[in-house]
Design an enzyme around this catalytic site. Structure first.
Site, PDB file in Angstrom:
ATOM      1  N   LEU A  18      -5.738  -9.308  -5.594  1.00 55.48           N
ATOM      2  CA  LEU A  18      -4.262  -9.355  -5.516  1.00 55.48           C
ATOM      3  C   LEU A  18      -3.781  -8.796  -4.188  1.00 55.48           C
ATOM      4  CD1 LEU A  18      -3.413  -8.017  -9.084  1.00 55.48           C
ATOM      5  CD2 LEU A  18      -3.045 -10.336  -8.243  1.00 55.48           C
ATOM      6  N   GLY A  19      -4.566  -7.925  -3.600  1.00 60.47           N
ATOM      7  CA  GLY A  19      -4.149  -7.313  -2.338  1.00 60.47           C
ATOM      8  C   GLY A  19      -5.276  -6.430  -1.841  1.00 60.47           C
ATOM      9  N   SER A  20      -5.161  -6.037  -0.583  1.00 67.22           N
ATOM     10  CA  SER A  20      -6.177  -5.113  -0.061  1.00 67.22           C
ATOM     11  C   SER A  20      -5.522  -4.232   0.988  1.00 67.22           C
ATOM     12  CB  SER A  20      -7.339  -5.897   0.537  1.00 67.22           C
ATOM     13  OG  SER A  20      -6.821  -6.791   1.500  1.00 67.22           O
ATOM     14  N   GLY A  21      -6.209  -3.139   1.314  1.00 72.26           N
ATOM     15  CA  GLY A  21      -5.631  -2.205   2.291  1.00 72.26           C
ATOM     16  C   GLY A  21      -6.741  -1.344   2.839  1.00 72.26           C
ATOM     17  N   PHE A  23      -7.857   1.198   1.804  1.00 71.69           N
ATOM     18  CA  PHE A  23      -8.638   1.857   0.736  1.00 71.69           C
ATOM     19  C   PHE A  23      -9.726   0.935   0.175  1.00 71.69           C
ATOM     20  CE2 PHE A  23      -5.023  -0.402  -0.674  1.00 71.69           C
ATOM     21  CZ  PHE A  23      -5.523  -1.217  -1.669  1.00 71.69           C
ATOM     22  N   VAL A  26      -7.493  -4.574  -4.414  1.00 77.63           N
ATOM     23  CA  VAL A  26      -6.876  -4.531  -5.742  1.00 77.63           C
ATOM     24  C   VAL A  26      -7.118  -5.891  -6.380  1.00 77.63           C
ATOM     25  CG1 VAL A  26      -4.744  -4.311  -7.045  1.00 77.63           C
ATOM     26  CG2 VAL A  26      -5.075  -2.934  -5.005  1.00 77.63           C
ATOM     27  N   LYS A  41      -7.584  -1.015  -8.849  1.00 79.93           N
ATOM     28  CA  LYS A  41      -7.586  -0.650  -7.423  1.00 79.93           C
ATOM     29  C   LYS A  41      -8.959  -0.061  -7.126  1.00 79.93           C
ATOM     30  CE  LYS A  41      -4.708   1.853  -4.096  1.00 79.93           C
ATOM     31  NZ  LYS A  41      -3.495   2.667  -3.906  1.00 79.93           N
ATOM     32  N   ASP A 138       5.138   7.097   2.697  1.00 82.78           N
ATOM     33  CA  ASP A 138       4.707   5.828   3.324  1.00 82.78           C
ATOM     34  C   ASP A 138       5.533   4.668   2.783  1.00 82.78           C
ATOM     35  OD1 ASP A 138       1.545   4.007   3.749  1.00 82.78           O
ATOM     36  OD2 ASP A 138       3.259   4.302   5.102  1.00 82.78           O
TER      37      ASP A 138
HETATM   38  N1  LIG Z   1      -2.100   0.002  -1.521  1.00 88.91           N
HETATM   39  C1  LIG Z   1      -1.923  -0.802  -2.615  1.00 88.91           C
HETATM   40  C2  LIG Z   1      -1.780  -2.170  -2.444  1.00 88.91           C
HETATM   41  C3  LIG Z   1      -1.578  -2.966  -3.576  1.00 88.91           C
HETATM   42  C4  LIG Z   1      -1.554  -2.320  -4.831  1.00 88.91           C
HETATM   43  N2  LIG Z   1      -1.697  -0.963  -4.927  1.00 88.91           N
HETATM   44  N3  LIG Z   1      -1.892  -0.231  -3.834  1.00 88.91           N
HETATM   45  C5  LIG Z   1      -1.357  -3.110  -6.033  1.00 88.91           C
HETATM   46  C6  LIG Z   1      -1.117  -2.458  -7.249  1.00 88.91           C
HETATM   47  C7  LIG Z   1      -0.909  -3.221  -8.406  1.00 88.91           C
HETATM   48  C8  LIG Z   1      -0.957  -4.609  -8.350  1.00 88.91           C
HETATM   49  C9  LIG Z   1      -1.204  -5.255  -7.135  1.00 88.91           C
HETATM   50  C10 LIG Z   1      -1.417  -4.503  -5.969  1.00 88.91           C
HETATM   51  C11 LIG Z   1      -1.764  -5.179  -4.686  1.00 88.91           C
HETATM   52  C12 LIG Z   1      -1.369  -4.425  -3.476  1.00 88.91           C
END
Ligand SMILES: Nc1cc2c(nn1)-c1ccccc1CC2
Length: 293
Positions: A18-21, A23, A26, A41, A138
């Site tokens: 769903l996403g990345s960073g 860390f 996710v 996550k 942030d």
């Molecule tokens: N740094 C991030 C980045 C994200 C998320 N959490 N932390 C996230 C949390 C729940 C659902 C989807 C996400 C994707 C992006």
């Protein structure tokens, strides 16, 4: 919340990213026992203190501790935590509407009423966080997600408390973290931080929501930081000509150098631009505008 040492793949089916960073990733996950959909996550923790890869385990513990204290409809909910070798997995509520950042990019900018609807939710979540002496540190459009972008009134969720901090009574806290275009002068001057640091970021986010432009951003981070210290921002006519005076007043009361002078989340929620007009006030306003015609 104790970190479970079972293998997360034994309890959840791991789905799409769903996403990345910084860390890690996710991913969408499905709880086998209930079929419920969550987000996992997956955070790579550092093998050794010196290594640059991965996240400090203590930072993840802090994010977990703060998320546990924050149960609010505008804040991403934490359900479970797993640890397995050099990886920690936070099971959090599924937020599938993407980032507010992408929502703005897709629409170039949003109407004032859409911006107000988003900001009220952001301010309620941030106000709740600040009432517990927790600052996010942030806040930026990438860390504000939509639960369902196609909904008529999308619900926003604040995510990523990796830089968040809970202030002890009278404690002084300094940090140089954050993302250049959203950080206030006190971070650059390495002065003590407070929950007011988040309010500056909300001023920057509001400016971006209404214009698609970033008030201080320049060609390099150095120039961006110089613009912030110099309080060098304006409302270019070609973009802000249709923006209400009260919207600009709202932004000006957040992009204030002295943190103490900045509006708090509570003050923002009763600012003329955000505060919902009563039916009587609306009727009076409509009556006066009809009389003007
Ligand atoms: N740094 C991030 C980045 C994200 C998320 N959490 N932390 C996230 C949390 C729940 C659902 C989807 C996400 C994707 C992006």
């Amino acid at each position: 919340m104790a970190f479970k040492h079972e293998n997360v793949a034994d309890l959840y089916d791991i789905g799409v990213v769903l996403g990345s960073g910084h860390f890690g990733q996710v991913r969408q996950v499905t709880e086998r026992s209930t079929g419920a959909q969550w987000a996992g996550k997956f955070i790579k923790t550092r093998k050794s203190a010196g290594s640059r890869l991965g996240v400090e385990r203590s930072a993840v513990e802090r994010e977990v501790e703060l998320l546990q204290a924050l149960t609010h409809p505008s804040i991403m909910a934490l359900k479970d935590v797993f640890e397995c070798r050099a990886e920690m997995v936070l099971i959090v509520e599924l937020i599938s509407g993407g980032e507010l950042f992408d929502f703005i990019a897709a629409k170039d900018n949003v109407t004032e009423s859409e911006a107000i609807a988003f900001l009220k939710q952001i301010l309620e979540g941030v106000g709740f966080m600040h009432s517990k002496h927790i600052a996010h540190f942030d806040l930026k459009p990438e860390n504000i997600m939509l639960s369902d972008k196609d909904a008529a009134n999308p619900t926003i969720k604040l995510i990523d408390f990796g830089l968040a901090h809970q202030f002890k009574q009278g404690e002084e806290y300094k940090s140089m973290c954050g993302t250049p275009q959203y950080i206030p002068p006190e971070v650059i001057n390495y002065s003590p931080l407070s929950t007011a640091t988040d309010m500056w970021s909300i001023g920057v986010i509001t400016y971006i929501l209404l214009s698609g432009l970033s008030p201080f951003q320049d060609n390099t981070d150095e120039e961006t930081l110089r613009n912030i210290i110099a309080m060098k921002f304006e409302f270019p006519e070609h973009v802000f000509s249709m923006t209400s005076e009260s919207a600009k007043d709202f932004i000006k009361k957040l992009l204030v150098k002295d943190p103490i002078e900045r509006m708090t989340a509570e003050e923002c929620l009763i600012h003329q631009w955000i505060k919902p007009m009563t039916r009587k006030q609306m009727a009076n306003r409509n009556r006066s505008s009809i009389n003007m015609k």
